[in-house]
Design a protein around this motif. Structure first.
Motif, PDB file in Angstrom:
ATOM      1  N   LEU A 171       1.787  31.795 -17.484  1.00 39.57           N
ATOM      2  CA  LEU A 171       2.315  32.661 -16.986  1.00 39.57           C
ATOM      3  C   LEU A 171       1.563  33.779 -17.973  1.00 39.57           C
ATOM      4  O   LEU A 171       1.631  33.907 -19.026  1.00 39.57           O
ATOM      5  CB  LEU A 171       3.644  32.624 -16.807  1.00 39.57           C
ATOM      6  CG  LEU A 171       4.234  31.226 -16.355  1.00 39.57           C
ATOM      7  CD1 LEU A 171       4.852  30.909 -16.562  1.00 39.57           C
ATOM      8  CD2 LEU A 171       5.031  32.221 -14.911  1.00 39.57           C
ATOM      9  N   HIS A 172       0.826  34.670 -17.167  1.00 42.87           N
ATOM     10  CA  HIS A 172       0.824  36.167 -17.437  1.00 42.87           C
ATOM     11  C   HIS A 172       1.524  37.624 -16.716  1.00 42.87           C
ATOM     12  O   HIS A 172       1.682  38.243 -17.499  1.00 42.87           O
ATOM     13  CB  HIS A 172      -0.653  36.668 -17.429  1.00 42.87           C
ATOM     14  CG  HIS A 172      -1.755  35.645 -18.072  1.00 42.87           C
ATOM     15  ND1 HIS A 172      -2.059  34.883 -17.952  1.00 42.87           N
ATOM     16  CD2 HIS A 172      -2.609  36.062 -19.548  1.00 42.87           C
ATOM     17  CE1 HIS A 172      -2.884  33.571 -19.063  1.00 42.87           C
ATOM     18  NE2 HIS A 172      -3.243  35.049 -20.104  1.00 42.87           N
ATOM     19  N   SER A 173       2.054  36.670 -16.122  1.00 41.12           N
ATOM     20  CA  SER A 173       3.430  37.995 -15.457  1.00 41.12           C
ATOM     21  C   SER A 173       4.941  37.501 -14.901  1.00 41.12           C
ATOM     22  O   SER A 173       4.313  36.226 -13.970  1.00 41.12           O
ATOM     23  CB  SER A 173       2.331  38.563 -14.228  1.00 41.12           C
ATOM     24  OG  SER A 173       2.998  39.909 -13.185  1.00 41.12           O
ATOM     25  N   PRO A 174       5.087  38.139 -14.652  1.00 43.62           N
ATOM     26  CA  PRO A 174       6.557  37.492 -14.128  1.00 43.62           C
ATOM     27  C   PRO A 174       6.368  36.967 -12.817  1.00 43.62           C
ATOM     28  O   PRO A 174       7.197  37.096 -12.062  1.00 43.62           O
ATOM     29  CB  PRO A 174       7.456  38.950 -14.485  1.00 43.62           C
ATOM     30  CG  PRO A 174       7.076  39.323 -15.721  1.00 43.62           C
ATOM     31  CD  PRO A 174       5.464  39.517 -15.726  1.00 43.62           C
ATOM     32  N   LEU A 175       5.386  37.962 -12.229  1.00 43.49           N
ATOM     33  CA  LEU A 175       4.781  37.973 -10.347  1.00 43.49           C
ATOM     34  C   LEU A 175       4.896  36.191 -10.153  1.00 43.49           C
ATOM     35  O   LEU A 175       5.670  35.528  -9.428  1.00 43.49           O
ATOM     36  CB  LEU A 175       3.530  38.409  -9.887  1.00 43.49           C
ATOM     37  CG  LEU A 175       3.197  38.029  -8.594  1.00 43.49           C
ATOM     38  CD1 LEU A 175       4.597  37.968  -7.813  1.00 43.49           C
ATOM     39  CD2 LEU A 175       2.218  38.725  -8.966  1.00 43.49           C
ATOM     40  N   GLN A 176       4.408  35.863 -11.392  1.00 38.68           N
ATOM     41  CA  GLN A 176       3.476  34.048 -11.206  1.00 38.68           C
ATOM     42  C   GLN A 176       5.492  33.427 -11.524  1.00 38.68           C
ATOM     43  O   GLN A 176       5.099  32.061 -11.291  1.00 38.68           O
ATOM     44  CB  GLN A 176       3.067  33.560 -12.510  1.00 38.68           C
ATOM     45  CG  GLN A 176       1.551  34.190 -12.354  1.00 38.68           C
ATOM     46  CD  GLN A 176       1.059  34.354 -13.180  1.00 38.68           C
ATOM     47  OE1 GLN A 176       1.275  34.379 -14.397  1.00 38.68           O
ATOM     48  NE2 GLN A 176      -0.376  32.988 -13.288  1.00 38.68           N
ATOM     49  N   ILE A 177       6.538  33.536 -11.717  1.00 41.78           N
ATOM     50  CA  ILE A 177       7.623  32.902 -11.344  1.00 41.78           C
ATOM     51  C   ILE A 177       8.007  32.410 -10.200  1.00 41.78           C
ATOM     52  O   ILE A 177       8.144  31.508  -9.178  1.00 41.78           O
ATOM     53  CB  ILE A 177       8.640  33.652 -12.263  1.00 41.78           C
ATOM     54  CG1 ILE A 177       8.467  33.545 -13.799  1.00 41.78           C
ATOM     55  CG2 ILE A 177      10.196  32.500 -12.325  1.00 41.78           C
ATOM     56  CD1 ILE A 177       9.233  34.445 -15.022  1.00 41.78           C
ATOM     57  N   VAL A 178       7.693  33.907  -9.393  1.00 42.63           N
ATOM     58  CA  VAL A 178       8.272  33.816  -8.097  1.00 42.63           C
ATOM     59  C   VAL A 178       7.285  33.219  -7.087  1.00 42.63           C
ATOM     60  O   VAL A 178       7.138  32.677  -6.532  1.00 42.63           O
ATOM     61  CB  VAL A 178       8.697  35.003  -7.579  1.00 42.63           C
ATOM     62  CG1 VAL A 178       8.816  34.906  -5.848  1.00 42.63           C
ATOM     63  CG2 VAL A 178       9.413  35.437  -8.681  1.00 42.63           C
ATOM     64  N   GLU A 179       6.108  33.693  -7.948  1.00 42.75           N
ATOM     65  CA  GLU A 179       4.784  33.609  -7.383  1.00 42.75           C
ATOM     66  C   GLU A 179       3.463  32.667  -8.365  1.00 42.75           C
ATOM     67  O   GLU A 179       2.900  33.146  -8.435  1.00 42.75           O
ATOM     68  CB  GLU A 179       3.159  34.157  -6.118  1.00 42.75           C
ATOM     69  CG  GLU A 179       4.389  34.643  -5.204  1.00 42.75           C
ATOM     70  CD  GLU A 179       5.094  34.402  -3.843  1.00 42.75           C
ATOM     71  OE1 GLU A 179       4.082  32.796  -3.622  1.00 42.75           O
ATOM     72  OE2 GLU A 179       5.582  34.580  -3.259  1.00 42.75           O
ATOM     73  N   PRO A 180       4.037  31.428  -8.109  1.00 39.92           N
ATOM     74  CA  PRO A 180       3.025  30.464  -9.309  1.00 39.92           C
ATOM     75  C   PRO A 180       2.156  30.002  -8.407  1.00 39.92           C
ATOM     76  O   PRO A 180       0.324  29.880 -10.059  1.00 39.92           O
ATOM     77  CB  PRO A 180       3.829  28.806  -9.208  1.00 39.92           C
ATOM     78  CG  PRO A 180       5.685  29.457  -8.606  1.00 39.92           C
ATOM     79  CD  PRO A 180       5.034  30.438  -7.890  1.00 39.92           C
ATOM     80  N   GLY A 181       1.310  30.303  -7.731  1.00 40.74           N
ATOM     81  CA  GLY A 181       0.172  30.154  -7.161  1.00 40.74           C
ATOM     82  C   GLY A 181      -0.941  31.284  -7.785  1.00 40.74           C
ATOM     83  O   GLY A 181      -2.250  30.983  -7.664  1.00 40.74           O
ATOM     84  N   GLU A 182      -0.361  32.107  -7.929  1.00 40.51           N
ATOM     85  CA  GLU A 182      -1.232  33.183  -8.264  1.00 40.51           C
ATOM     86  C   GLU A 182      -1.690  33.006  -9.447  1.00 40.51           C
ATOM     87  O   GLU A 182      -0.976  33.209 -10.397  1.00 40.51           O
ATOM     88  CB  GLU A 182      -0.202  34.867  -8.612  1.00 40.51           C
ATOM     89  CG  GLU A 182       0.224  34.677  -6.423  1.00 40.51           C
ATOM     90  CD  GLU A 182      -1.140  35.484  -6.148  1.00 40.51           C
ATOM     91  OE1 GLU A 182      -2.005  36.362  -6.660  1.00 40.51           O
ATOM     92  OE2 GLU A 182      -0.500  35.231  -4.947  1.00 40.51           O
ATOM     93  N   ALA A 183      -3.096  33.254  -9.276  1.00 41.24           N
ATOM     94  CA  ALA A 183      -3.678  32.799 -10.821  1.00 41.24           C
ATOM     95  C   ALA A 183      -4.830  33.828 -11.518  1.00 41.24           C
ATOM     96  O   ALA A 183      -4.674  34.464 -10.419  1.00 41.24           O
ATOM     97  CB  ALA A 183      -5.281  31.456 -10.421  1.00 41.24           C
ATOM     98  N   PRO A 184      -4.830  34.150 -12.441  1.00 43.52           N
ATOM     99  CA  PRO A 184      -5.465  35.044 -13.295  1.00 43.52           C
ATOM    100  C   PRO A 184      -7.258  34.908 -13.579  1.00 43.52           C
ATOM    101  O   PRO A 184      -7.072  33.188 -13.316  1.00 43.52           O
ATOM    102  CB  PRO A 184      -5.050  35.269 -14.888  1.00 43.52           C
ATOM    103  CG  PRO A 184      -4.935  34.140 -15.252  1.00 43.52           C
ATOM    104  CD  PRO A 184      -3.907  33.345 -13.281  1.00 43.52           C
ATOM    105  N   CYS A 185      -8.056  35.508 -13.548  1.00 46.84           N
ATOM    106  CA  CYS A 185      -9.131  35.522 -13.745  1.00 46.84           C
ATOM    107  C   CYS A 185      -9.576  34.124 -14.858  1.00 46.84           C
ATOM    108  O   CYS A 185     -10.701  33.863 -14.840  1.00 46.84           O
ATOM    109  CB  CYS A 185     -10.133  36.158 -13.273  1.00 46.84           C
ATOM    110  SG  CYS A 185      -9.702  37.748 -14.535  1.00 46.84           S
TER     111      CYS A 185
END
Length: 213
Positions: free
Chosen positions: A144-158
């Motif tokens: 994980l790169h951001s706390p957002l990914q805890i709530v939205e695990p499908g958000e992926a960085p480049c």
């Protein structure tokens, strides 16, 4: 390939010294994955060559990452990437010195520390679990790169090599963190960065942020 990290000269060795740790005292270096910002301190420049920063340490690296980033295993025609020279500068010297431990599957370091694969960010991305009695802490690196990914695990960085696989690994590890009531420590969260995670089915949330003093 990554100018912001090129010839970066930080005070981390001075900080270790202030904590009473000399490079020769370090006997274990755990690499969660082979990216420049996670292996760049493995070595330092001395008398015209890169040499291990920690001369008495085992550098624990997953074989899938070692093989994937090894230029010897990549076509000469492959375009130059942000990983240019990372392997040659920061991995090959410690391997050449006989200090690497390459592992596959799962790896037990000792009675308290173990490594498990969580591929996607890189093929060999791994999670380090610390067990102490009934307590658990999971060092998840760049899963994980951001706390957002805890709530939205499908958000992926480049930066993810395989976004779908990284998303699957994130969901699985978040579920484990929540079920085990483990403290999760990502590498890039701002501030203290460690969190407890709760779950409701396949949805996750921050239960509490860890207080560090």
């Amino acid at each position: 390939g990554m100018p912001v990290f090129h010839q970066l000269n930080s005070d981390y060795l001075e900080n270790l010294a202030a904590a009473g740790v000399r490079p020769a005292d370090v006997d274990l270096v755990v690499i969660t994955h082979v990216h420049g910002d996670h292996v760049g301190w493995n070595t330092y420049w001395s008398d015209g060559e890169w040499v291990p920063t920690f001369p008495n340490a085992r550098y624990v690296i997953s074989r899938p990452d070692f093989d994937y980033w090894n230029p010897a295993n990549r076509p000469a025609t492959e375009p130059v990437s942000r990983m240019t020279n990372v392997f040659e500068d920061s991995v090959e010297p410690v391997h050449r010195a006989g200090q690497t431990v390459l592992w596959e599957g799962h790896h037990t370091i000792d009675a308290n520390l173990s490594l498990a694969p969580a591929p996607g960010h890189t093929p060999g991305t791994s999670v380090l679990t610390l067990r102490s009695g009934s307590d658990r802490a999971m060092f998840v690196g760049d899963l994980l790169h951001s706390p957002l990914q805890i709530v939205e695990p499908g958000e992926a960085p480049c930066f993810d090599e395989d976004e779908a696989l990284a998303t699957a690994s994130r969901r699985r590890v978040l579920a484990e963190v929540a079920d085990e009531r483990a403290l999760m420590l990502p590498a890039h969260f701002p501030g203290a960065g460690a969190a407890e995670v709760s779950r409701d089915g396949d949805r996750f949330a921050v239960k509490a942020w860890a207080a560090f003093r």
